[in-house]
Design a protein around this motif. Structure first.
Motif, PDB file in Angstrom:
ATOM      1  N   LEU A 247      -2.286  26.871  59.987  1.00  9.78           N
ATOM      2  CA  LEU A 247      -1.928  25.742  60.842  1.00  9.78           C
ATOM      3  C   LEU A 247      -2.133  26.024  62.316  1.00  9.78           C
ATOM      4  O   LEU A 247      -2.731  25.226  63.037  1.00  9.78           O
ATOM      5  N   ASN A 248      -1.621  27.147  62.789  1.00  9.97           N
ATOM      6  CA  ASN A 248      -1.667  27.433  64.218  1.00  9.97           C
ATOM      7  C   ASN A 248      -3.080  27.774  64.687  1.00  9.97           C
ATOM      8  O   ASN A 248      -3.369  27.688  65.883  1.00  9.97           O
ATOM      9  N   SER A 249      -3.945  28.161  63.771  1.00  2.56           N
ATOM     10  CA  SER A 249      -5.314  28.523  64.121  1.00  2.56           C
ATOM     11  C   SER A 249      -6.218  27.301  64.197  1.00  2.56           C
ATOM     12  O   SER A 249      -7.062  27.207  65.090  1.00  2.56           O
ATOM     13  N   VAL A 250      -6.059  26.364  63.246  1.00  2.00           N
ATOM     14  CA  VAL A 250      -6.975  25.209  63.225  1.00  2.00           C
ATOM     15  C   VAL A 250      -6.469  24.068  64.091  1.00  2.00           C
ATOM     16  O   VAL A 250      -7.249  23.214  64.519  1.00  2.00           O
ATOM     17  N   GLY A 251      -5.149  23.994  64.347  1.00  2.00           N
ATOM     18  CA  GLY A 251      -4.598  22.948  65.192  1.00  2.00           C
ATOM     19  C   GLY A 251      -4.242  21.688  64.431  1.00  2.00           C
ATOM     20  O   GLY A 251      -4.692  21.454  63.308  1.00  2.00           O
ATOM     21  N   ILE A 252      -3.432  20.851  65.060  1.00  2.00           N
ATOM     22  CA  ILE A 252      -2.855  19.719  64.338  1.00  2.00           C
ATOM     23  C   ILE A 252      -3.884  18.627  64.057  1.00  2.00           C
ATOM     24  O   ILE A 252      -3.808  17.959  63.019  1.00  2.00           O
ATOM     25  N   SER A 253      -4.855  18.431  64.922  1.00  2.00           N
ATOM     26  CA  SER A 253      -5.860  17.394  64.669  1.00  2.00           C
ATOM     27  C   SER A 253      -6.721  17.745  63.464  1.00  2.00           C
ATOM     28  O   SER A 253      -6.992  16.894  62.604  1.00  2.00           O
ATOM     29  N   ALA A 254      -7.159  19.005  63.399  1.00  2.00           N
ATOM     30  CA  ALA A 254      -7.961  19.441  62.256  1.00  2.00           C
ATOM     31  C   ALA A 254      -7.139  19.406  60.972  1.00  2.00           C
ATOM     32  O   ALA A 254      -7.631  18.991  59.917  1.00  2.00           O
ATOM     33  N   ALA A 255      -5.882  19.838  61.054  1.00  2.00           N
ATOM     34  CA  ALA A 255      -5.027  19.807  59.869  1.00  2.00           C
ATOM     35  C   ALA A 255      -4.845  18.380  59.363  1.00  2.00           C
ATOM     36  O   ALA A 255      -4.932  18.112  58.159  1.00  2.00           O
ATOM     37  N   LYS A 256      -4.593  17.445  60.280  1.00  2.00           N
ATOM     38  CA  LYS A 256      -4.404  16.057  59.864  1.00  2.00           C
ATOM     39  C   LYS A 256      -5.683  15.487  59.257  1.00  2.00           C
ATOM     40  O   LYS A 256      -5.631  14.748  58.261  1.00  2.00           O
ATOM     41  N   LYS A 257      -6.829  15.810  59.825  1.00  2.00           N
ATOM     42  CA  LYS A 257      -8.105  15.328  59.294  1.00  2.00           C
ATOM     43  C   LYS A 257      -8.280  15.780  57.848  1.00  2.00           C
ATOM     44  O   LYS A 257      -8.714  15.000  56.981  1.00  2.00           O
ATOM     45  N   ILE A 258      -7.923  17.033  57.579  1.00  2.00           N
ATOM     46  CA  ILE A 258      -8.027  17.563  56.219  1.00  2.00           C
ATOM     47  C   ILE A 258      -6.991  16.913  55.306  1.00  2.00           C
ATOM     48  O   ILE A 258      -7.296  16.495  54.184  1.00  2.00           O
ATOM     49  N   CYS A 259      -5.757  16.816  55.782  1.00  2.00           N
ATOM     50  CA  CYS A 259      -4.697  16.226  54.958  1.00  2.00           C
ATOM     51  C   CYS A 259      -4.994  14.766  54.616  1.00  2.00           C
ATOM     52  O   CYS A 259      -4.656  14.296  53.525  1.00  2.00           O
ATOM     53  N   ASP A 260      -5.610  14.053  55.549  1.00  2.00           N
ATOM     54  CA  ASP A 260      -5.887  12.630  55.340  1.00  2.00           C
ATOM     55  C   ASP A 260      -6.844  12.381  54.178  1.00  2.00           C
ATOM     56  O   ASP A 260      -6.855  11.292  53.599  1.00  2.00           O
ATOM     57  N   ILE A 261      -7.658  13.378  53.817  1.00  2.00           N
ATOM     58  CA  ILE A 261      -8.580  13.194  52.692  1.00  2.00           C
ATOM     59  C   ILE A 261      -7.789  12.913  51.415  1.00  2.00           C
ATOM     60  O   ILE A 261      -8.153  12.042  50.626  1.00  2.00           O
ATOM     61  N   GLY A 262      -6.714  13.672  51.217  1.00  2.00           N
ATOM     62  CA  GLY A 262      -5.739  13.331  50.188  1.00  2.00           C
ATOM     63  C   GLY A 262      -6.072  13.695  48.762  1.00  2.00           C
ATOM     64  O   GLY A 262      -5.380  13.259  47.838  1.00  2.00           O
ATOM     65  N   GLU A 263      -7.096  14.533  48.542  1.00  2.00           N
ATOM     66  CA  GLU A 263      -7.457  14.876  47.164  1.00  2.00           C
ATOM     67  C   GLU A 263      -6.923  16.238  46.730  1.00  2.00           C
ATOM     68  O   GLU A 263      -6.895  16.531  45.537  1.00  2.00           O
ATOM     69  N   LEU A 264      -6.551  17.062  47.679  1.00  2.00           N
ATOM     70  CA  LEU A 264      -6.003  18.385  47.377  1.00  2.00           C
ATOM     71  C   LEU A 264      -4.635  18.537  48.028  1.00  2.00           C
ATOM     72  O   LEU A 264      -4.401  18.026  49.123  1.00  2.00           O
ATOM     73  N   ALA A 265      -3.731  19.240  47.344  1.00  5.68           N
ATOM     74  CA  ALA A 265      -2.481  19.630  47.992  1.00  5.68           C
ATOM     75  C   ALA A 265      -2.811  20.641  49.086  1.00  5.68           C
ATOM     76  O   ALA A 265      -3.641  21.537  48.890  1.00  5.68           O
TER      77      ALA A 265
END
Length: 414
Positions: A247-265
Motif C-alpha cells: 500500500l505505502n509503495s504504490v500509493g492510494i490512487s494506484a491501489a484504488k485503481k486496482i481495487c476498482d477492477i473488482g475481480e480479485l480480493a
C-alpha cells in the motif's frame, strides 16, 4: 455543508488554541501571513475549523524538534479540526494532502499525530469500499467459523517458480487456506512473475479439481500502474482469486485503481508502517490509516500480531483489530491480517483479547520451520485455534495435540 473531521494528538510549547488555529489555517485557506483575497466570505466557506481542544498532560522536553523555547512546558492535547468537503471533493490524494500534508512541517508543533478521521455519509455514495471483505474472502476460500490460516513463501526471495509450486503443493495438502508472496518479491531474476503465477496456479487448480478446496494465493502485483494491471490480468487468466499490493509503495490512487477492477480480493500489505507510526507523537495512528484504505477498496489489511517480532505493543495490535471490526458507513468490511513472528502459541491470547474469528492468521516461519515440516506446521495452527476457542492454555493444547506440542518445543522460548 458536509465536513470531514480529523482528530490529532499534538504537543506544543505555545498556546494550544493558537497552535490549533495555525494548523487549520495552513491546511486550508491561509498561510503564514494575511494575504489579499482571503476575505471573510472566503474563510467562512473554505477555512478549516477548530472544533475542539482537549488538554492532556505535558512534558519538559519536546518529542520532536520544533519552535525553540527556554525552559518551556510542552503541553499535549487532543484537537479536532474539520474541513468542508468543498475543499477537496472526493479526491483522495488531495484529501490526504489536507489531513497529512504540510502540517507536519509546522514549527509550532513538537509533536503531531493523526489519530482518526470521520467522513460524511456522502463518501459512501462515491466510494464503494471493499468488494470482498470478510464475507467475500470466506466465500472464496470456503472457510467459516474459524480464522483463515495462512502463510508466506519463505525464503522470501530466491526460490524458483517450480520450487515455490512444490511448497504450495505441500501446504495445500495440509489444508492451508491462504498463501502469499513475500512483499520483497514480485518478479525476480530467477522467478519471473508470469512463470510463478503459472506454476503456482497449476498446483492450486489441480488441488481444487481433486478436493473442491481452492487455496487463496496473493501474488504480489506491486509495480508501476500499467505493469500492475498486466499482473492483475495474468492472475485472473490463470484462475487466481487474490492479489497483493504494498500500500505505502504504490500509493492510494494506484491501489484504488486496482481495487476498482473488482475481480480479485486485494491483500493490502502495510510495509513501511513503522516509518509512519512508530513515534508516539508523529505520523498516523491505525484507526485513521485503515479508513483511508477501506475507502480505496482494500479487502485485507495487515495489523501485526500479539507478541509480534516487531516493536508494536499488544494493546496497539488489539486496537487495530478493533478498528477493522468497527463498521464504516455501516459496512466496508475489511479482514484483519495477523502476522509478524506468529505461531500457534499466540492464538489463545489473540482470541481472548479480541473475541473474533474474523481474522487471516498468518505464520511464515511458524509454519515453514515447523520440526515436522510445513504440513505439520499448518496442522499445528489449526490445533492452536481449536484450543484457543475452547479456552485451553498453550500447555493444555500441547498436551492434546502432538503437532502443536512440537511447535511449543520449537518456538515457545522465542
Amino acid at each position: 455543508m458536509q465536513r470531514v473531521t480529523a482528530k490529532y494528538y499534538i504537543e506544543t510549547p505555545l498556546d494550544l488554541n493558537h497552535a490549533a488555529t495555525v494548523l487549520a489555517g495552513e491546511q486550508s485557506s491561509g498561510t503564514f501571513v494575511a494575504v489579499p483575497g482571503e476575505t471573510e466570505e472566503l474563510k467562512h466557506r473554505f477555512a478549516a475549523r477548530v472544533e475542539s481542544v482537549t488538554v492532556l498532560d505535558s512534558s519538559t522536553t519536546p518529542a520532536i524538534p520544533g519552535v525553540e523555547v527556554k525552559a518551556g512546558v510542552y503541553q499535549r492535547a487532543m484537537i479536532e479540526v474539520s474541513w468542508s468537503v468543498e475543499n477537496f471533493g472526493y479526491n483522495l490524494p488531495v484529501l490526504i494532502s489536507t489531513l497529512q500534508g504540510n502540517l507536519y512541517e509546522l514549527t509550532q508543533f513538537t509533536g503531531l499525530k493523526l489519530m482518526d478521521i470521520e467522513f460524511p455519509h456522502s463518501y459512501s455514495q462515491v466510494f464503494e469500499g471493499p468488494k470482498f471483505g470478510v464475507d467475500g474472502c470466506r466465500k472464496l476460500t470456503n472457510v467459516y467459523d474459524r480464522p483463515l490460516i495462512g502463510t508466506i513463501i519463505k525464503p522470501s526471495v530466491g526460490l524458483s517458480p517450480q520450487q515455490t509450486a512444490e511448497l504450495v503443493r505441500t501446504l495445500a495438502g495440509a489444508d492451508i487456506d491462504f498463501i502469499k508472496d513475500d512483499e520483497l518479491l514480485s518478479s525476480s531474476a530467477n522467478s519471473p512473475f508470469e512463470d510463478r503465477v503459472d506454476a503456482v496456479m497449476r498446483v492450486i487448480n489441480d488441488h481444487a479439481d481433486k478436493t473442491g478446496k481452492k487455496v487463496m494465493y496473493a501474488f504480489n502485483i506491486s509495480d508501476d500502474m500499467d505493469e500492475m494491471q498486466r499482473n492483475y490480468e495474468k492472475v485472473i487468466s490463470a484462475g487466481g482469486t487474490c492479489a497483493m499490493i504494498s500500500l505505502n509503495s504504490v500509493g492510494i490512487s494506484a491501489a484504488k485503481k486496482i481495487c476498482d477492477i473488482g475481480e480479485l480480493a486485494i491483500h493490502g500489505h502495510r510495509n513501511g508502517w513503522g516509518m509512519m507510526n512508530r513515534h508516539p507523537l508523529l505520523g498516523i495512528e491505525f484507526p485513521a490509516y485503515q479508513k483511508l484504505w477501506r475507502l480505496a477498496g482494500v479487502d485485507q489489511i495487515h495489523v501485526n500480531g500479539i507478541q509480534n517480532k516487531f516493536w508494536e505493543s499488544d494493546d496497539s495490535v488489539v486496537r487495530s483489530i478493533e478498528a477493522c471490526q468497527k463498521p464504516l458507513f455501516g459496512g466496508y468490511s475489511v479482514l484483519p491480517v495477523v502476522s509478524s513472528g506468529q505461531w500457534g502459541g499466540q492464538a489463545p491470547e489473540t482470541y481472548k483479547r479480541t473475541q473474533t474469528l474474523d481474522l487471516l492468521y498468518m505464520a511464515g516461519g511458524g509454519i515453514i520451520a515447523h520440526p515436522g515440516g510445513p504440513g505439520a506446521g499448518v496442522t499445528a495452527l489449526h490445533q492452536a485455534w481449536h484450543g484457543a476457542v475452547q479456552g485451553l492454555t498453550v500447555a493444555e493444547t500441547a498436551s492434546k495435540y502432538p503437532e502443536f506440542a512440537l511447535s511449543v518445543e520449537k518456538f515457545g522460548k522465542k
